[in-house]
Motif scaffolding. Structure first.
Motif, PDB file in Angstrom:
ATOM      1  N   GLY A   1       0.825  -1.197   0.000  1.00 49.83           N
ATOM      2  CA  GLY A   1       0.000   0.000   0.000  1.00 49.83           C
ATOM      3  C   GLY A   1       0.864   1.253   0.000  1.00 49.83           C
ATOM      4  O   GLY A   1       2.046   1.223  -0.316  1.00 49.83           O
ATOM      5  N   ASP A   2       0.275   2.374   0.390  1.00 48.46           N
ATOM      6  CA  ASP A   2       1.002   3.639   0.368  1.00 48.46           C
ATOM      7  C   ASP A   2       1.683   3.869   1.710  1.00 48.46           C
ATOM      8  O   ASP A   2       1.319   4.760   2.472  1.00 48.46           O
ATOM      9  N   THR A   3       2.659   3.037   2.014  1.00 48.89           N
ATOM     10  CA  THR A   3       3.429   3.203   3.235  1.00 48.89           C
ATOM     11  C   THR A   3       4.363   4.391   3.072  1.00 48.89           C
ATOM     12  O   THR A   3       5.071   4.500   2.077  1.00 48.89           O
ATOM     13  N   ARG A   4       4.360   5.306   4.047  1.00 45.50           N
ATOM     14  CA  ARG A   4       5.255   6.455   3.966  1.00 45.50           C
ATOM     15  C   ARG A   4       5.645   6.922   5.356  1.00 45.50           C
ATOM     16  O   ARG A   4       4.990   6.597   6.351  1.00 45.50           O
ATOM     17  N   TYR A   5       6.710   7.713   5.380  1.00 41.21           N
ATOM     18  CA  TYR A   5       7.302   8.176   6.626  1.00 41.21           C
ATOM     19  C   TYR A   5       7.419   9.693   6.511  1.00 41.21           C
ATOM     20  O   TYR A   5       8.112  10.203   5.627  1.00 41.21           O
ATOM     21  N   VAL A   6       6.724  10.407   7.406  1.00 39.50           N
ATOM     22  CA  VAL A   6       6.571  11.853   7.267  1.00 39.50           C
ATOM     23  C   VAL A   6       7.341  12.561   8.377  1.00 39.50           C
ATOM     24  O   VAL A   6       7.091  12.322   9.568  1.00 39.50           O
TER      25      VAL A   6
ATOM     26  N   THR B   1       9.066   4.255   0.120  1.00 39.77           N
ATOM     27  CA  THR B   1      10.028   3.259  -0.342  1.00 39.77           C
ATOM     28  C   THR B   1       9.401   2.197  -1.233  1.00 39.77           C
ATOM     29  O   THR B   1      10.116   1.506  -1.950  1.00 39.77           O
ATOM     30  N   GLY B   2       8.095   2.011  -1.171  1.00 41.86           N
ATOM     31  CA  GLY B   2       7.463   0.938  -1.927  1.00 41.86           C
ATOM     32  C   GLY B   2       7.639  -0.421  -1.285  1.00 41.86           C
ATOM     33  O   GLY B   2       7.124  -1.427  -1.788  1.00 41.86           O
ATOM     34  N   ASP B   3       8.373  -0.479  -0.166  1.00 37.77           N
ATOM     35  CA  ASP B   3       8.589  -1.732   0.553  1.00 37.77           C
ATOM     36  C   ASP B   3       7.679  -1.802   1.772  1.00 37.77           C
ATOM     37  O   ASP B   3       7.005  -0.831   2.128  1.00 37.77           O
ATOM     38  N   SER B   4       7.699  -2.934   2.430  1.00 33.97           N
ATOM     39  CA  SER B   4       6.935  -3.121   3.656  1.00 33.97           C
ATOM     40  C   SER B   4       7.710  -2.577   4.848  1.00 33.97           C
ATOM     41  O   SER B   4       8.933  -2.705   4.921  1.00 33.97           O
TER      42      SER B   4
ATOM     43  N   PRO C   1      16.372  -1.678  -3.975  1.00 31.38           N
ATOM     44  CA  PRO C   1      15.334  -0.864  -3.335  1.00 31.38           C
ATOM     45  C   PRO C   1      15.382   0.577  -3.847  1.00 31.38           C
ATOM     46  O   PRO C   1      16.440   1.094  -4.210  1.00 31.38           O
ATOM     47  N   THR C   2      14.222   1.220  -3.881  1.00 32.09           N
ATOM     48  CA  THR C   2      14.136   2.620  -4.292  1.00 32.09           C
ATOM     49  C   THR C   2      13.615   3.465  -3.138  1.00 32.09           C
ATOM     50  O   THR C   2      12.903   2.979  -2.255  1.00 32.09           O
TER      51      THR C   2
ATOM     52  N   GLU D   1      15.480   7.687  -6.070  1.00 30.58           N
ATOM     53  CA  GLU D   1      16.784   7.083  -6.297  1.00 30.58           C
ATOM     54  C   GLU D   1      16.753   5.619  -5.889  1.00 30.58           C
ATOM     55  O   GLU D   1      15.962   5.213  -5.035  1.00 30.58           O
ATOM     56  N   SER D   2      17.639   4.837  -6.497  1.00 26.87           N
ATOM     57  CA  SER D   2      17.814   3.438  -6.111  1.00 26.87           C
ATOM     58  C   SER D   2      19.037   3.305  -5.219  1.00 26.87           C
ATOM     59  O   SER D   2      19.982   4.099  -5.311  1.00 26.87           O
ATOM     60  N   VAL D   3      19.028   2.302  -4.357  1.00 30.31           N
ATOM     61  CA  VAL D   3      20.203   2.018  -3.541  1.00 30.31           C
ATOM     62  C   VAL D   3      21.318   1.540  -4.469  1.00 30.31           C
ATOM     63  O   VAL D   3      21.115   0.613  -5.259  1.00 30.31           O
ATOM     64  N   PRO D   4      22.503   2.158  -4.435  1.00 33.61           N
ATOM     65  CA  PRO D   4      23.592   1.739  -5.322  1.00 33.61           C
ATOM     66  C   PRO D   4      24.021   0.300  -5.045  1.00 33.61           C
ATOM     67  O   PRO D   4      23.928  -0.190  -3.913  1.00 33.61           O
ATOM     68  N   CYS D   5      24.501  -0.371  -6.080  1.00 34.22           N
ATOM     69  CA  CYS D   5      24.910  -1.775  -5.941  1.00 34.22           C
ATOM     70  C   CYS D   5      25.967  -1.956  -4.858  1.00 34.22           C
ATOM     71  O   CYS D   5      25.962  -2.959  -4.134  1.00 34.22           O
TER      72      CYS D   5
END
Length: 335
Positions: free
Chosen positions: A180-185, A201-204, A257-258, A271-275
């Motif tokens: 869902g629309d998980t976010r940190y404000v 983040t789009g993650d859980s 992860p983004t 941004e994506s996490v760099p390799c």
């Protein structure tokens, strides 16, 4: 040459505690066993990352994707805290969140500094004056959302981090329900509360801990791979083979992860996490990625964003001390 990231192994005591705190769903519990040495190693390049994740994920993909048991031993990612725990100096003048470690704050839906009480319910942050017991201000953070959005708080001085969680809050399996629309404000509490930044983040969401004003936020994601539909007559072996082929064609971006950060005006950067900031233990499945985000509430978000590091492993339990952050996986959740 591979370089280990700053990491620590979860102690045998932690692994035993994890097993002991989980109720059995039937049958005898598997005996606890020592973990031995777990060393987290960073990938040398994106090519190495992609080859390793494809190989491991192809071994573990099933006929219907990445659902099912996650056979990972508990591991722990360590991040040195920016501030040390404050020494205990007697009974506080006001109640605080019950925590496992002195000086390590944990998210809660109610926080107080003695002069004000902060709550978050239904996506609205409210500030209550303790002297008058009246709401002095409120800030709606979830415009357009349905009521009942679960949320928690971490507060340092005049800054609050509101953790608004999406659909998977009651689910340990990412496949069970989308995040869902998980976010940190990040909210400025000085004067009338106002939003400074919003992080998606789009993650859980897994959990978070705060030492001093520094928050370590842990999220978990699965590879963004679309599996083919082989039709109703396909055998299980045929389904697995097609899914393995899809995994072996997936780009590195499917795993990386983004992070999207929006400022007070709504302008966002993604941004994506760099390799080179992704690591792995010796044994991993390639089907899950943990990310540890760092947010200093006092400084706010800088050009480095949440300064994320990622780990090719799974986790659902977070434990913090003044100097370390532990993320453990409990496979019995999946049985």
């Amino acid at each position: 040459m591979k370089t280990p990231i700053r990491a620590a192994v979860s102690a045998v005591a932690l692994a035993t505690a994890v097993a002991g705190c989980t109720s059995s769903t039937g049958g005898a519990s598997p005996p606890a066993s020592p973990l031995g040495a777990v060393r987290l190693v960073a990938y040398d390049s994106c090519d190495e990352l992609l080859a390793g994740l494809r190989e491991r994920a192809a071994r573990n993909v099933g006929a219907y994707g990445f659902g099912g048991v996650m056979p990972l031993s508990p591991v722990a990612a360590r991040a040195d805290a920016a501030a040390e725990s404050k020494a205990y100096s007697g009974a506080p003048e006001h109640s605080t969140t019950n925590v496992h470690e002195e000086g390590v704050d944990e998210p809660d839906m109610v926080k107080t500094d003695g002069d004000r009480v902060l709550t978050v319910t239904d996506g609205t942050l409210r500030v209550i004056d303790t002297a008058t017991r009246k709401v002095t201000s409120s800030l709606k953070l979830t415009e357009g959302d349905a009521p009942g959005v679960p949320g928690d708080l971490l507060v340092s001085g005049d800054r609050a981090l509101v953790l608004l969680r999406g659909g998977d809050i009651m689910y340990k399996s990412v496949d069970a329900m989308p995040p869902g629309d998980t976010r940190y404000v990040l909210v400025d509490l000085a004067g009338t509360p106002k939003v400074l930044n919003t992080v998606r983040t789009g993650d859980s969401y897994v959990d978070a801990r705060m030492v001093g004003s520094t928050v370590r936020l842990v999220t978990r994601g699965r590879p963004a791979i679309t599996f083919p539909d082989p039709g109703p007559d396909a055998t299980e072996a045929e389904r697995i083979k097609q899914n393995q082929d899809a995994v072996r064609r997936a780009p590195a971006e499917a795993w990386l992860p983004t992070v999207e950060i929006a400022d007070a005006t709504g302008a966002a950067r993604k941004e994506s996490v760099p390799c080179e900031r992704v690591s792995h233990p010796a044994d991993y499945t390639g089907t899950s990625m943990l990310t540890v985000h760092t947010i200093d509430l006092a400084r706010g978000l800088t050009d480095t964003g949440t300064d994320p590091i990622a780990l090719a492993a799974d986790g659902d339990i977070v434990y913090g001390t003044g100097r370390s952050l532990y993320v453990a996986s409990n496979p019995r959740w999946w049985l």
